[in-house]
Design a protein around this motif. Structure first.
Motif, PDB file in Angstrom:
ATOM      1  N   UNK A  20       0.807  -1.119  -0.013  1.00 29.58           N
ATOM      2  CA  UNK A  20      -0.183   0.040  -0.006  1.00 29.58           C
ATOM      3  C   UNK A  20       0.919   1.260   0.097  1.00 29.58           C
ATOM      4  N   UNK A  21       0.661   2.258  -1.087  1.00 30.86           N
ATOM      5  CA  UNK A  21       1.457   3.254  -1.036  1.00 30.86           C
ATOM      6  C   UNK A  21       0.604   4.412  -1.067  1.00 30.86           C
ATOM      7  N   UNK A  61      -7.837  14.651  -3.640  1.00 28.37           N
ATOM      8  CA  UNK A  61      -7.489  15.947  -4.460  1.00 28.37           C
ATOM      9  C   UNK A  61      -5.999  16.274  -4.356  1.00 28.37           C
ATOM     10  N   UNK A  62      -5.184  15.845  -3.228  1.00 23.38           N
ATOM     11  CA  UNK A  62      -3.838  16.184  -3.011  1.00 23.38           C
ATOM     12  C   UNK A  62      -3.002  14.941  -2.718  1.00 23.38           C
ATOM     13  N   UNK A  63      -3.664  13.690  -2.889  1.00 21.50           N
ATOM     14  CA  UNK A  63      -2.720  12.568  -2.801  1.00 21.50           C
ATOM     15  C   UNK A  63      -3.280  11.110  -3.620  1.00 21.50           C
ATOM     16  N   UNK A  64      -2.585  10.019  -3.415  1.00 19.64           N
ATOM     17  CA  UNK A  64      -3.072   8.873  -4.054  1.00 19.64           C
ATOM     18  C   UNK A  64      -2.859   7.905  -3.118  1.00 19.64           C
ATOM     19  N   UNK A  65      -3.801   6.974  -2.746  1.00 16.38           N
ATOM     20  CA  UNK A  65      -3.839   5.806  -1.934  1.00 16.38           C
ATOM     21  C   UNK A  65      -3.794   4.576  -3.234  1.00 16.38           C
ATOM     22  N   UNK A  78       8.419   1.157  -9.696  1.00 13.60           N
ATOM     23  CA  UNK A  78       6.905   1.336  -9.967  1.00 13.60           C
ATOM     24  C   UNK A  78       6.583   2.680  -9.725  1.00 13.60           C
ATOM     25  N   UNK A  79       6.731   3.101  -8.486  1.00 12.85           N
ATOM     26  CA  UNK A  79       6.428   4.473  -8.081  1.00 12.85           C
ATOM     27  C   UNK A  79       7.000   5.550  -8.943  1.00 12.85           C
ATOM     28  N   UNK A  80       8.188   5.472  -9.210  1.00 12.02           N
ATOM     29  CA  UNK A  80       8.923   6.571 -10.021  1.00 12.02           C
ATOM     30  C   UNK A  80       8.190   6.375 -11.400  1.00 12.02           C
ATOM     31  N   UNK A  81       7.862   5.333 -11.954  1.00 12.26           N
ATOM     32  CA  UNK A  81       7.330   5.437 -13.382  1.00 12.26           C
ATOM     33  C   UNK A  81       6.130   6.027 -13.343  1.00 12.26           C
TER      34      UNK A  81
END
Length: 147
Positions: A20-21, A61-65, A78-81
């Motif tokens: 979970x990121x 609105x300001x982040x992704x789960x 993965x996160x970088x791409x």
């Protein structure tokens, strides 16, 4: 706040592991209040499907789960791409340039199936806790394989 190097020290990721990121926008700018920018970010998640198995996500609105199972790429790649593809496309749409994401991200390695289900519920309910909507179905920027 710790430096990126300190945050990454001791991190390692495992193929087929669930993570979970949470990825925040730079200065917590509410970029995704804009419908088109939010759609671009969601298309980035669809693009990443060949690299991870997405279980669920909620774009605030300001982040992704984002909850997913790794395939063959390490977590940081993965996160970088994802950050790269969404930054390029949102900047192109807005005729702008520069980063839209914070440099770091938060990650949690899930260890049990119970953790997986609880984390998915937490992610999907985020717009409710933020009082953006009264029911999950009212919020347009989420998906979950369990629902």
């Amino acid at each position: 706040m710790y430096s990126s190097k300190k945050l990454l020290t001791g991190r390692y990721t495992c193929e087929n592991q669930f993570y979970s990121v949470t990825i925040c926008t730079k200065k917590r700018t509410q970029i995704f209040k804009n419908f088109e920018s939010a759609c671009i970010a969601i298309r980035g998640l669809v693009y990443m499907q060949n690299k991870v198995n997405t279980i669920c996500y909620t774009l605030m609105p300001d982040h992704l789960h984002w909850l997913f199972q790794l395939k063959d790429l390490p977590l940081n790649d993965v996160v970088r791409q994802y950050k790269s593809i969404t930054t390029v496309n949102i900047n192109k749409f807005n005729y702008s340039n520069g980063s839209i994401w914070q440099q770091n991200y938060f990650e949690h390695k899930l260890r049990t199936e119970e953790d997986l289900i609880n984390q998915a519920r937490y992610i999907v309910a985020n717009p409710l806790r933020a009082k953006l909507v009264n029911e999950v179905g009212e919020y347009p920027f989420w998906d979950c394989v369990y629902l």
